[in-house]
Motif scaffolding. Structure first.
Motif, mmCIF file in Angstrom:
data_model
loop_
_atom_site.group_PDB
_atom_site.id
_atom_site.type_symbol
_atom_site.label_atom_id
_atom_site.label_comp_id
_atom_site.label_asym_id
_atom_site.label_seq_id
_atom_site.Cartn_x
_atom_site.Cartn_y
_atom_site.Cartn_z
ATOM 1 N N GLU A 44 0.844 -1.194 0.000
ATOM 2 C CA GLU A 44 0.000 0.000 0.000
ATOM 3 C C GLU A 44 0.882 1.247 0.000
ATOM 4 O OE1 GLU A 44 -1.464 1.028 4.457
ATOM 5 O OE2 GLU A 44 -2.485 -0.650 3.500
ATOM 6 N N ARG A 45 2.133 1.055 0.353
ATOM 7 C CA ARG A 45 3.099 2.157 0.260
ATOM 8 C C ARG A 45 4.476 1.571 -0.027
ATOM 9 N NH1 ARG A 45 6.670 5.402 2.864
ATOM 10 N NH2 ARG A 45 6.725 4.353 4.851
ATOM 11 N N ILE B 296 8.556 0.055 2.987
ATOM 12 C CA ILE B 296 7.432 -0.672 2.399
ATOM 13 C C ILE B 296 6.402 -1.032 3.462
ATOM 14 C CG2 ILE B 296 8.761 -2.840 2.556
ATOM 15 C CD1 ILE B 296 7.257 -3.742 -0.025
ATOM 16 N N VAL B 297 5.145 -0.845 3.104
ATOM 17 C CA VAL B 297 4.026 -1.257 3.955
ATOM 18 C C VAL B 297 3.180 -2.215 3.122
ATOM 19 C CG1 VAL B 297 1.986 -0.498 5.224
ATOM 20 C CG2 VAL B 297 4.031 0.961 5.178
ATOM 21 N N SER B 298 3.039 -3.431 3.628
ATOM 22 C CA SER B 298 2.305 -4.453 2.887
ATOM 23 C C SER B 298 1.572 -5.394 3.848
ATOM 24 C CB SER B 298 3.266 -5.279 2.029
ATOM 25 O OG SER B 298 2.608 -6.369 1.427
ATOM 26 N N ALA B 299 0.369 -5.763 3.485
ATOM 27 C CA ALA B 299 -0.393 -6.736 4.263
ATOM 28 C C ALA B 299 0.318 -8.089 4.288
ATOM 29 C CB ALA B 299 -1.799 -6.882 3.695
ATOM 30 N N ALA C 161 3.549 -3.815 8.408
ATOM 31 C CA ALA C 161 2.205 -4.190 7.974
ATOM 32 C C ALA C 161 1.299 -2.982 8.190
ATOM 33 C CB ALA C 161 1.711 -5.396 8.775
ATOM 34 N N PRO C 162 0.194 -2.895 7.461
ATOM 35 C CA PRO C 162 -0.717 -1.772 7.639
ATOM 36 C C PRO C 162 -1.163 -1.642 9.097
ATOM 37 C CG PRO C 162 -1.309 -3.006 5.692
ATOM 38 C CD PRO C 162 -0.252 -3.809 6.413
ATOM 39 N N GLY C 163 -1.208 -0.403 9.582
ATOM 40 C CA GLY C 163 -1.661 -0.133 10.931
ATOM 41 C C GLY C 163 -0.594 -0.202 12.004
ATOM 42 N N GLU C 164 0.587 -0.693 11.673
ATOM 43 C CA GLU C 164 1.676 -0.774 12.641
ATOM 44 C C GLU C 164 2.418 0.545 12.736
ATOM 45 O OE1 GLU C 164 3.038 -5.428 12.166
ATOM 46 O OE2 GLU C 164 4.227 -3.882 11.208
ATOM 47 N N PRO C 165 3.099 0.753 13.862
ATOM 48 C CA PRO C 165 4.002 1.914 13.918
ATOM 49 C C PRO C 165 5.025 1.779 12.797
ATOM 50 C CG PRO C 165 3.756 0.904 16.084
ATOM 51 C CD PRO C 165 3.090 -0.010 15.094
ATOM 52 N N GLY C 166 5.328 2.844 12.152
ATOM 53 C CA GLY C 166 6.256 2.806 11.026
ATOM 54 C C GLY C 166 5.550 2.599 9.707
#
Length: 93
Positions: free
Chosen positions: A18-19, A48-51, A86-91
Motif C-alpha cells: 500500500e506504500r 514498504i508497507v504491505s499486508a 504491515a498496515p496499521g503498525e508503527p512505522g
C-alpha cells in the motif's frame, strides 16, 4: 531500466504494497572506500508497507525482501536498508 525501478517493480509485483518508497543512498557512502565516489545505485533504502507482512517478525520481513531482490545483489547492489511494516503498525506511515 534502473536498479531503483527494478526494485520497485519486483516488490510491487510480489507484495502488492500500500506504500513503497525506494531511495538511492549511494551518494551518502562516497569515500567509505578509496575507489567509491558514491555514483551509481549500490546503496538503497526500501520503505514498504504491505499486508503480506502481517504476523511476521522483523527478521522474516527482511528475509522476504532480500530473497525477492537477490538478483539485484548478484548484479552489484551492495547494501539495502529495509523498513518494512504491515498496515496499521508503527512505522506504517
Amino acid at each position: 531500466m534502473t536498479v531503483k525501478s527494478r526494485i520497485e517493480d519486483r516488490l510491487s509485483e510480489a507484495l502488492s504494497p500500500e506504500r513503497l518508497e525506494v531511495v538511492n543512498e549511494s551518494h551518502l557512502h562516497a569515500g567509505h572506500q578509496p575507489d567509491f565516489s558514491g555514483a551509481g545505485e549500490t546503496h538503497m533504502r526500501v520503505r514498504i508497507v504491505s499486508a503480506a507482512f502481517s504476523g511476521m517478525g522483523r527478521v522474516a520481513r527482511h528475509r522476504v525482501v532480500n530473497e525477492l531482490l537477490k538478483d539485484e545483489f548478484n548484479a552489484g547492489l551492495h547494501a539495502l536498508a529495509i523498513e518494512a511494516a504491515a498496515p496499521g503498525e508503527p512505522g506504517a506511515r
